[in-house]
Design a protein around this motif. Structure first.
Motif, PDB file in Angstrom:
ATOM      1  N   GLY A  85       0.937  -1.370   0.040  1.00 49.86           N
ATOM      2  CA  GLY A  85       0.200   0.298   0.059  1.00 49.86           C
ATOM      3  C   GLY A  85       1.045   0.958  -0.203  1.00 49.86           C
ATOM      4  N   ILE A  86       0.996   1.857   0.488  1.00 52.77           N
ATOM      5  CA  ILE A  86       0.971   3.783   0.596  1.00 52.77           C
ATOM      6  C   ILE A  86       1.749   3.833   1.470  1.00 52.77           C
ATOM      7  CG2 ILE A  86       0.827   6.378   0.398  1.00 52.77           C
ATOM      8  CD1 ILE A  86       0.340   4.886  -2.365  1.00 52.77           C
ATOM      9  N   PRO A  87       2.831   3.702   1.785  1.00 51.12           N
ATOM     10  CA  PRO A  87       3.488   4.463   3.024  1.00 51.12           C
ATOM     11  C   PRO A  87       3.560   5.530   3.566  1.00 51.12           C
ATOM     12  CG  PRO A  87       5.649   4.572   1.414  1.00 51.12           C
ATOM     13  CD  PRO A  87       3.647   4.048   1.083  1.00 51.12           C
ATOM     14  N   ASP A  88       4.249   5.688   5.073  1.00 50.01           N
ATOM     15  CA  ASP A  88       3.428   6.302   6.002  1.00 50.01           C
ATOM     16  C   ASP A  88       4.196   7.433   5.267  1.00 50.01           C
ATOM     17  OD1 ASP A  88       2.730   7.783   7.804  1.00 50.01           O
ATOM     18  OD2 ASP A  88       3.750   7.150   9.854  1.00 50.01           O
ATOM     19  N   GLU A  89       4.029   8.417   4.735  1.00 48.25           N
ATOM     20  CA  GLU A  89       4.253   9.426   3.970  1.00 48.25           C
ATOM     21  C   GLU A  89       3.514  10.284   2.914  1.00 48.25           C
ATOM     22  OE1 GLU A  89       7.336   7.357   2.027  1.00 48.25           O
ATOM     23  OE2 GLU A  89       6.522   7.941   0.143  1.00 48.25           O
ATOM     24  N   ASN A  90       4.183  11.719   2.762  1.00 52.95           N
ATOM     25  CA  ASN A  90       2.836  12.542   1.387  1.00 52.95           C
ATOM     26  C   ASN A  90       3.850  11.448   0.168  1.00 52.95           C
ATOM     27  OD1 ASN A  90       1.672  13.744   3.585  1.00 52.95           O
ATOM     28  ND2 ASN A  90       3.575  15.275   3.614  1.00 52.95           N
ATOM     29  N   VAL A  91       2.841  10.881  -0.110  1.00 48.61           N
ATOM     30  CA  VAL A  91       3.046  10.744  -1.884  1.00 48.61           C
ATOM     31  C   VAL A  91       3.172  11.329  -2.603  1.00 48.61           C
ATOM     32  CG1 VAL A  91       1.271   9.830  -3.446  1.00 48.61           C
ATOM     33  CG2 VAL A  91       0.765   9.304  -1.496  1.00 48.61           C
ATOM     34  N   ILE A  92       4.248  10.828  -3.008  1.00 48.10           N
ATOM     35  CA  ILE A  92       5.082  12.259  -4.900  1.00 48.10           C
ATOM     36  C   ILE A  92       3.882  12.436  -5.397  1.00 48.10           C
ATOM     37  CG2 ILE A  92       6.749  10.281  -4.333  1.00 48.10           C
ATOM     38  CD1 ILE A  92       5.690   9.169  -7.467  1.00 48.10           C
ATOM     39  N   ASN A  93       4.002  13.383  -5.882  1.00 54.19           N
ATOM     40  CA  ASN A  93       3.341  13.796  -7.370  1.00 54.19           C
ATOM     41  C   ASN A  93       3.932  13.740  -8.319  1.00 54.19           C
ATOM     42  OD1 ASN A  93       2.586  15.990  -5.205  1.00 54.19           O
ATOM     43  ND2 ASN A  93       4.293  17.016  -5.395  1.00 54.19           N
ATOM     44  N   ALA A  94       2.536  12.518  -8.971  1.00 56.59           N
ATOM     45  CA  ALA A  94       2.596  11.606 -10.362  1.00 56.59           C
ATOM     46  C   ALA A  94       1.594  11.572 -10.819  1.00 56.59           C
ATOM     47  CB  ALA A  94       3.762  11.195  -9.980  1.00 56.59           C
ATOM     48  N   GLN A  95       1.416  11.358 -12.342  1.00 53.68           N
ATOM     49  CA  GLN A  95       0.462  10.968 -12.453  1.00 53.68           C
ATOM     50  C   GLN A  95      -0.235   8.777 -11.754  1.00 53.68           C
ATOM     51  OE1 GLN A  95      -1.855  11.888 -14.425  1.00 53.68           O
ATOM     52  NE2 GLN A  95      -0.887  13.660 -15.091  1.00 53.68           N
ATOM     53  N   PRO A  96      -1.849   8.846 -11.832  1.00 56.18           N
ATOM     54  CA  PRO A  96      -1.594   7.855 -10.545  1.00 56.18           C
ATOM     55  C   PRO A  96      -1.157   6.571 -11.342  1.00 56.18           C
ATOM     56  CG  PRO A  96      -3.925   8.995 -10.926  1.00 56.18           C
ATOM     57  CD  PRO A  96      -2.863   9.715 -11.941  1.00 56.18           C
ATOM     58  N   GLN A  97      -0.487   5.846 -12.275  1.00 57.29           N
ATOM     59  CA  GLN A  97      -0.586   5.125 -12.832  1.00 57.29           C
ATOM     60  C   GLN A  97       1.176   4.760 -12.283  1.00 57.29           C
ATOM     61  OE1 GLN A  97      -1.550   6.745 -14.475  1.00 57.29           O
ATOM     62  NE2 GLN A  97      -0.386   6.821 -16.772  1.00 57.29           N
ATOM     63  N   ASP A  98       1.657   6.166 -12.251  1.00 54.47           N
ATOM     64  CA  ASP A  98       3.114   5.953 -11.361  1.00 54.47           C
ATOM     65  C   ASP A  98       3.367   5.882 -10.521  1.00 54.47           C
ATOM     66  OD1 ASP A  98       4.188   6.318 -14.347  1.00 54.47           O
ATOM     67  OD2 ASP A  98       3.930   8.604 -14.033  1.00 54.47           O
ATOM     68  N   ILE A  99       2.479   6.523  -9.153  1.00 53.85           N
ATOM     69  CA  ILE A  99       2.339   6.677  -8.229  1.00 53.85           C
ATOM     70  C   ILE A  99       2.228   4.997  -7.939  1.00 53.85           C
ATOM     71  CG2 ILE A  99       1.089   7.173  -6.001  1.00 53.85           C
ATOM     72  CD1 ILE A  99       0.204   9.723  -7.021  1.00 53.85           C
ATOM     73  N   TYR A 100       1.239   3.718  -8.368  1.00 56.02           N
ATOM     74  CA  TYR A 100       0.817   2.629  -8.566  1.00 56.02           C
ATOM     75  C   TYR A 100       2.542   2.294  -8.940  1.00 56.02           C
ATOM     76  CZ  TYR A 100      -3.807   1.442  -7.920  1.00 56.02           C
ATOM     77  OH  TYR A 100      -4.767   1.475  -7.716  1.00 56.02           O
ATOM     78  N   LYS A 101       3.518   2.823  -9.742  1.00 55.96           N
ATOM     79  CA  LYS A 101       4.390   1.807 -10.093  1.00 55.96           C
ATOM     80  C   LYS A 101       5.507   2.419  -8.945  1.00 55.96           C
ATOM     81  CE  LYS A 101       7.528   1.460 -13.726  1.00 55.96           C
ATOM     82  NZ  LYS A 101       7.948   2.182 -15.232  1.00 55.96           N
ATOM     83  N   TYR A 102       5.057   3.196  -8.344  1.00 58.78           N
ATOM     84  CA  TYR A 102       6.335   3.673  -7.217  1.00 58.78           C
ATOM     85  C   TYR A 102       6.226   3.114  -6.331  1.00 58.78           C
ATOM     86  CZ  TYR A 102       9.317   7.342  -4.510  1.00 58.78           C
ATOM     87  OH  TYR A 102       9.477   7.297  -3.963  1.00 58.78           O
ATOM     88  N   TYR A 103       5.195   2.977  -5.787  1.00 58.48           N
ATOM     89  CA  TYR A 103       5.252   2.033  -4.577  1.00 58.48           C
ATOM     90  C   TYR A 103       4.746   0.736  -4.576  1.00 58.48           C
ATOM     91  CZ  TYR A 103       5.023   6.824  -2.332  1.00 58.48           C
ATOM     92  OH  TYR A 103       5.132   8.066  -2.395  1.00 58.48           O
ATOM     93  N   GLY A 104       4.683   0.071  -6.324  1.00 56.11           N
ATOM     94  CA  GLY A 104       4.357  -1.426  -5.837  1.00 56.11           C
ATOM     95  C   GLY A 104       3.154  -2.190  -5.482  1.00 56.11           C
ATOM     96  N   ILE A 105       2.645  -0.856  -5.853  1.00 57.08           N
ATOM     97  CA  ILE A 105       0.836  -1.616  -6.036  1.00 57.08           C
ATOM     98  C   ILE A 105       0.506  -2.159  -6.958  1.00 57.08           C
ATOM     99  CG2 ILE A 105       0.632  -0.518  -3.362  1.00 57.08           C
ATOM    100  CD1 ILE A 105      -0.825   1.298  -5.051  1.00 57.08           C
ATOM    101  N   ASP A 106       1.335  -1.383  -9.006  1.00 59.91           N
ATOM    102  CA  ASP A 106       0.771  -2.360  -9.993  1.00 59.91           C
ATOM    103  C   ASP A 106       1.083  -3.950  -9.832  1.00 59.91           C
ATOM    104  OD1 ASP A 106       2.905  -2.369 -10.141  1.00 59.91           O
ATOM    105  OD2 ASP A 106       2.996  -1.558 -12.317  1.00 59.91           O
TER     106      ASP A 106
END
Lengths: 309, 283
Positions: free
Chosen positions: A274-295
């Motif tokens: 899921g999303i770790p205990d931090e403010n999410v990076i600013n990016a497109q949703p699909q890139d956020i999914y990829k960044y946090y390994g939930i894709d």
């Protein structure tokens, strides 16, 4: 492809044309929810209170008290924080059977930033007795869900995303039942438990893991409260390992709920994506999914390592 | 219009409830006695005169709705509900005791109470919703919301007030128990409310003012509401916190103080005198 919010608004418009007791309350968010056609065709069944989410919840509870089927619609991030006390008191504690439709949840606002990301709603609302929480995984399920909610006799919070999502439930899966998890794929080595838009990624990852020689079960937890405890225990027994995947903080969401059940009933190794205990990076949703390994790729990588562990 | 005799009967009933209220707070060792005493006249005027309801059919769809937004003063409402038969004496006597049905703030599990509440600033939104719902169904029942003046500090009240004016909810009546004190100080020292009348008028409300310490005036102002005006109605009920008990009147301590035995006996004597006065006016 269409979004879950569009599936909701198309379905509710069809239903509301047949039932004048169906009322939408919104907070200057008809466009955000994709309710413009509803506003145009059924203006007497839509109440817009302006940018006032606290008021929207109270007004909705008031309208529901005279026998209307009320849906409050707007951004999940604001309803689950700004009007949290109204949800606690005027909805859950008062047992006002309104349906709160939170759109653009999770990270689906993408680059809009942390104020618009909604990664706390399951944790927050789940703690209120009496309110149920739903999280549709695709537009087909969203339609079934909307049809079910008209006469559903509990207060409900529904969280969904903003963007078009692939259809899952056109493959002969059983129709959804509130409170019962849906098994999308059987397996014996590992269970992937997803909710909302992560379910598609769980399915894709399971296919890749199948090609790598593993048998992976996939469960869609579209009802986070009341949770299908039996299905989770059964999955732990059958596969011995569980990975949960969610577009929510790792604190207090799907992973935490599943862990509570597993560790108290049939402890097996688990991983929570899921999303770790931090403010999410600013990016497109699909890139956020990829960044946090939930894709699907991130899930596949975690699962492969977990299976070889 | 009610005769003096009829008004005196309502006033007598209210003073007997005031005595019961003191008893409940004294025995339970809890409650918000100051605001209970200031708001009691208005709640009594509503329930004993204005509100349309049927105790045999309390869920009747055309009943008038009452929402106590200043939920911390629910003891006053409990005592009025007991006097009408919504709740029995054993239930009221359980207030403050283990596993009582009655909490220190309203719950809609209690017969006669429409919504749970207690957090300030919620009731007017609920009232706006009920009033909108009534209009959707062309029902002519009215919705009354009683708020505290300190409660008006809450931002959500103004979201609701704006919407009440915007939707021209002439079937909605908001009443503020303007006793001038909130928990830590006078309302004007904590957060300026005045000019209250003008502020609400600019949000589209018809504003009425009344001396809420006189139940005959409460009855009159409720009778004077002109529902043909296409605006919601806001009544500023000017009251005295702790009304009816000399040492409690306008004293901050009695926001949620509990009288000791000596104080309780004095309160009983003072309210009993008031009861005798009203008895003397009834022919």
């Amino acid at each position: 492809m269409k979004s879950n919010r569009q599936s909701f608004t198309q379905t509710i418009l069809e239903l509301a044309k047949q039932n004048k007791d169906i009322i939408i309350v919104t907070s200057d968010a008809a466009g955000t929810v994709t309710l413009n056609q509803f506003a145009e065709e059924l203006p007497d069944q839509l109440v817009d209170v302006g940018i006032a989410e606290q008021n929207a919840i109270g007004v909705a509870a008031g309208i529901a008290s005279v026998g209307k089927k009320v849906f409050v619609c707007g951004p999940a991030c604001f309803y689950s924080s700004r009007s949290l006390e109204q949800i606690k008191v005027d909805v859950a504690y008062s047992n006002s059977r309104i349906k709160i439709i939170g759109v653009n949840g999770g990270v689906s606002y993408g680059p809009f930033g942390a104020t618009h990301h909604c990664l706390h709603d399951i944790a927050a609302i789940r703690a209120f007795p009496g309110i149920h929480i739903l999280s549709p995984s695709d537009p087909v399920q969203m339609r079934w869900m909307t049809e079910n909610l008209i006469n559903y006799d509990f207060p409900v919070y529904v969280r969904m995303g903003r963007n078009p999502v692939p259809v899952i439930y056109d493959q002969g899966f059983e129709k959804f039942t509130i409170g019962k998890a849906s098994v999308l794929k059987k397996g014996t080595d590992l269970t992937l438990v997803g909710t909302g838009e992560t379910v598609y990624h769980c399915l894709e990852a399971s296919e890749m893991l199948g090609q790598a020689g593993f048998s992976v079960k996939v469960v869609d937890i579209h009802t986070l409260k009341p949770i299908d405890k039996e299905m989770i225990i059964q999955s732990a027994i059958e596969t011995g390992k569980i990975i949960t995947v969610e577009e929510h903080s790792i604190y207090g969401g799907l992973g935490a709920i599943v862990s509570e059940i597993v560790c108290q009933n049939y402890p097996v190794p688990m991983k929570i994506l899921g999303i770790p205990d931090e403010n999410v990076i600013n990016a497109q949703p699909q890139d956020i999914y990829k960044y946090y390994g939930i894709d699907y790729k991130g899930i596949y990588d975690t699962a492969l390592a977990f299976l070889k562990d | 219009m009610l005769s003096i005799n009829e008004i005196s009967k309502i006033a007598l009933k209210t003073e007997k409830v005031r005595l019961r209220l003191l008893e409940v707070i004294y025995n339970s060792r809890s409650g918000h006695v100051g605001g209970d005493l200031s708001v009691l006249n208005m709640i009594a005027a509503l329930y004993y005169h204005t509100l349309k309801f049927d105790i045999q059919n309390p869920d009747h769809e055309n009943r008038d709705r009452f929402i106590l937004s200043k939920g911390h003063c629910v003891e006053a409402l409990y005592c009025v509900l007991e006097s009408l038969g919504f709740i029995d004496s054993d239930t009221l006597n359980s207030y403050g005791k283990f596993n009582s049905l009655l909490a220190g703030h309203p719950s809609n599990k209690i017969p006669g109470i429409e919504f749970s509440g207690g957090s300030l600033g919620h009731g007017l939104s609920l009232g706006v919703g009920v009033a909108i719902g009534a209009k959707m169904d062309n029902k002519d029942f009215k919705t009354f919301v009683v708020m505290g003046d300190g409660e008006l500090n809450e931002g959500a009240v103004f979201e609701a007030a704006m919407s009440g004016g915007h939707f021209k909810l002439n079937n909605l009546v908001a009443i503020v128990d303007r006793n001038g004190l909130q928990i830590s100080n006078s309302t004007e020292k904590v957060m300026t409310l005045e000019p209250l009348k003008e502020r609400w008028e600019t949000m589209g409300w018809e504003v009425l003012e009344v001396n809420g310490d006189k139940i005959e005036d409460c009855i009159k102002v409720l009778d004077s509401i002109n529902y043909t005006i296409q605006k919601p109605h806001f009544i500023i009920s000017r009251t005295t916190k702790g009304k009816g008990v000399s040492y409690m009147e306008n004293a901050l301590h009695w926001h949620h103080g509990v009288p000791d035995e000596v104080q309780y006996k004095q309160a009983v004597r003072e309210i009993s005198r008031s009861i005798e006065e009203w008895e003397g006016k009834i022919s």
